[in-house]
Structure formats: structure tokens, C-alpha cells
Design a protein around this motif. Structure first.
Motif, mmCIF file in Angstrom:
data_model
loop_
_atom_site.group_PDB
_atom_site.id
_atom_site.type_symbol
_atom_site.label_atom_id
_atom_site.label_comp_id
_atom_site.label_asym_id
_atom_site.label_seq_id
_atom_site.Cartn_x
_atom_site.Cartn_y
_atom_site.Cartn_z
ATOM 1 N N TYR A 3 58.956 20.551 67.312
ATOM 2 C CA TYR A 3 59.537 21.810 66.853
ATOM 3 C C TYR A 3 58.575 22.946 67.077
ATOM 4 N N ARG A 4 59.131 24.099 67.200
ATOM 5 C CA ARG A 4 58.371 25.330 67.245
ATOM 6 C C ARG A 4 58.883 26.196 66.114
ATOM 7 N N VAL A 70 51.638 34.204 62.929
ATOM 8 C CA VAL A 70 52.240 33.077 62.214
ATOM 9 C C VAL A 70 51.641 31.746 62.655
ATOM 10 N N GLN A 71 51.394 30.874 61.662
ATOM 11 C CA GLN A 71 50.929 29.515 61.900
ATOM 12 C C GLN A 71 51.818 28.608 61.058
ATOM 13 N N CYS A 72 52.708 27.888 61.699
ATOM 14 C CA CYS A 72 53.635 27.041 60.951
ATOM 15 C C CYS A 72 52.900 25.867 60.328
ATOM 16 N N PRO A 73 53.096 25.658 59.024
ATOM 17 C CA PRO A 73 52.456 24.527 58.355
ATOM 18 C C PRO A 73 52.993 23.197 58.875
ATOM 19 N N ALA A 74 52.109 22.227 59.003
ATOM 20 C CA ALA A 74 52.494 20.912 59.506
ATOM 21 C C ALA A 74 53.529 20.249 58.602
ATOM 22 N N ALA A 75 53.402 20.441 57.275
ATOM 23 C CA ALA A 75 54.351 19.819 56.343
ATOM 24 C C ALA A 75 55.771 20.331 56.582
ATOM 25 N N ALA A 76 55.903 21.626 56.855
ATOM 26 C CA ALA A 76 57.230 22.193 57.122
ATOM 27 C C ALA A 76 57.783 21.681 58.442
ATOM 28 N N LEU A 77 56.930 21.553 59.438
ATOM 29 C CA LEU A 77 57.366 21.031 60.737
ATOM 30 C C LEU A 77 57.787 19.571 60.619
ATOM 31 N N ASP A 78 57.001 18.775 59.883
ATOM 32 C CA ASP A 78 57.324 17.356 59.708
ATOM 33 C C ASP A 78 58.663 17.159 59.006
ATOM 34 N N ARG A 79 58.958 18.005 58.039
ATOM 35 C CA ARG A 79 60.204 17.894 57.278
ATOM 36 C C ARG A 79 61.365 18.597 57.960
ATOM 37 N N GLY A 80 61.089 19.348 59.023
ATOM 38 C CA GLY A 80 62.146 20.102 59.700
ATOM 39 C C GLY A 80 62.682 21.211 58.814
ATOM 40 N N PRO A 100 50.667 40.758 46.161
ATOM 41 C CA PRO A 100 51.730 40.013 46.841
ATOM 42 C C PRO A 100 51.948 38.677 46.136
ATOM 43 N N HIS A 101 53.202 38.333 45.902
ATOM 44 C CA HIS A 101 53.524 37.059 45.271
ATOM 45 C C HIS A 101 54.914 36.611 45.716
ATOM 46 N N VAL A 102 55.089 35.299 45.720
ATOM 47 C CA VAL A 102 56.361 34.715 46.134
ATOM 48 C C VAL A 102 57.316 34.787 44.950
ATOM 49 N N VAL A 103 58.493 35.385 45.165
ATOM 50 C CA VAL A 103 59.503 35.430 44.117
ATOM 51 C C VAL A 103 60.566 34.351 44.326
ATOM 52 N N ARG A 104 60.693 33.871 45.539
ATOM 53 C CA ARG A 104 61.586 32.743 45.838
ATOM 54 C C ARG A 104 61.040 32.053 47.080
ATOM 55 N N GLY A 105 60.680 30.805 46.938
ATOM 56 C CA GLY A 105 60.015 30.129 48.035
ATOM 57 C C GLY A 105 60.712 28.865 48.502
ATOM 58 N N LEU A 106 60.069 28.215 49.462
ATOM 59 C CA LEU A 106 60.593 26.987 50.071
ATOM 60 C C LEU A 106 59.655 25.803 49.907
ATOM 61 N N GLY A 107 58.388 26.064 49.621
ATOM 62 C CA GLY A 107 57.416 24.977 49.535
ATOM 63 C C GLY A 107 56.971 24.515 50.904
ATOM 64 N N SER A 108 56.362 23.344 50.968
ATOM 65 C CA SER A 108 55.873 22.719 52.214
ATOM 66 C C SER A 108 54.966 23.638 53.017
ATOM 67 N N GLY A 109 54.223 24.489 52.330
ATOM 68 C CA GLY A 109 53.280 25.366 52.998
ATOM 69 C C GLY A 109 53.854 26.686 53.474
#
Length: 147
Positions: A3-4, A70-80, A100-109
Motif C-alpha cells: 500500500y501507499r 507525510v510518513q504513513c505509520p507501519a501499523a496503519a499500513l499493516d491494518r489497511g 494542536p490536539h486530536v479531537v477525533r482520531g483513528l489510532g494505529s499511528g
């Protein structure tokens, strides 16, 4: 499968309407009698302004800046994993980004990556009300998509 990572960035304000009606102030705590120094007044933070702050060069420059960093985290790439991370921050009268703070996130880096990108940004153009620079609170969604 290889994935990219790509993303789409958009800005949205937390509220709409007249800037004068959409202000929030922090009330300073009164100090006890006999105290030598008075507490400094907290600035008024607008959720919308007549002239909203913007990334220098506009949205096209913002996308170009983020795509180069941008540098995509490996955990997000592994999980698709793909989706939207909402990052809130405040732009001060000098154009600096604060808290700066996350108000709604996705996790996995992806949350950490979105915060890292916001912290790398250069100073923004100022937000203004009645021609005067003001503090403006903003929320920026960063959409990560796997290609």
C-alpha cells in the motif's frame, strides 16, 4: 499486498455565523486581597472571523506541504486503515499554531502522524476581526487513504 498512503486535507471551522457572536472568553480567576500582581487577562478566542487564518499560499500549498512531509505509520499500513483524523488548534495574532490536539482520531499511528504534520507547519496568515489580528480556533480534518 503493498500500500501507499495518500491524504486529502480540508479546513472546517467549529461554528458559523457572525464573528462577534461566536466568541469564547476564559474568565480570569480573581486574586485574594493584598496580592501584588493581578492575573493577566486571557485572550478572546474566536471560532470564526471575518478573515479566517490560512496556510501561507492557500490550500494548494497546504496539500503540497503535507504530501512532502507525510510518513504513513507501519501499523496503519499493516491494518489497511484509512479515514479521517480531526486535529484542532488555535492560531494566534502572529500566526503561530497553539495546542494542536486530536479531537477525533483513528489510532494505529495516524493520530500521531496528523499531530506531527500540524506541528511542522510554518506560521499561518492571521485571522482578523474588524481589521485587527485575533486568536482563532480551528479544526482541520486530515483524510488518510491507502492507494
Amino acid at each position: 499486498m503493498h500500500y501507499r498512503c495518500a491524504f486529502v486535507v480540508g479546513l472546517m471551522v467549529a461554528a458559523s455565523g457572525l464573528a462577534q457572536a461566536q466568541t469564547a472568553s476564559v474568565v480570569a480567576v480573581a486574586q485574594a486581597e493584598g496580592s501584588a500582581a493581578a492575573a493577566p487577562a486571557a485572550p478572546t478566542v474566536y471560532f470564526t472571523a471575518e478573515e479566517m487564518p490560512s496556510f501561507p499560499g492557500g490550500d494548494a500549498a497546504l496539500v503540497k506541504f503535507l504530501s512532502s512531509k507525510v510518513q504513513c505509520p507501519a501499523a496503519a499500513l499493516d491494518r489497511g486503515l484509512s479515514g479521517k483524523v480531526h486535529v484542532a488548534f488555535t492560531v494566534d495574532p502572529a500566526g503561530h499554531l497553539h495546542d494542536p490536539h486530536v479531537v477525533r482520531g483513528l489510532g494505529s499511528g495516524l493520530d500521531a502522524e496528523a499531530l506531527r504534520l500540524v506541528r511542522l507547519m510554518p506560521w499561518w496568515t492571521l485571522g482578523k476581526v474588524h481589521g485587527q489580528p485575533v486568536w482563532v480556533s480551528m479544526t482541520m480534518p486530515i483524510v488518510f487513504r491507502l492507494l
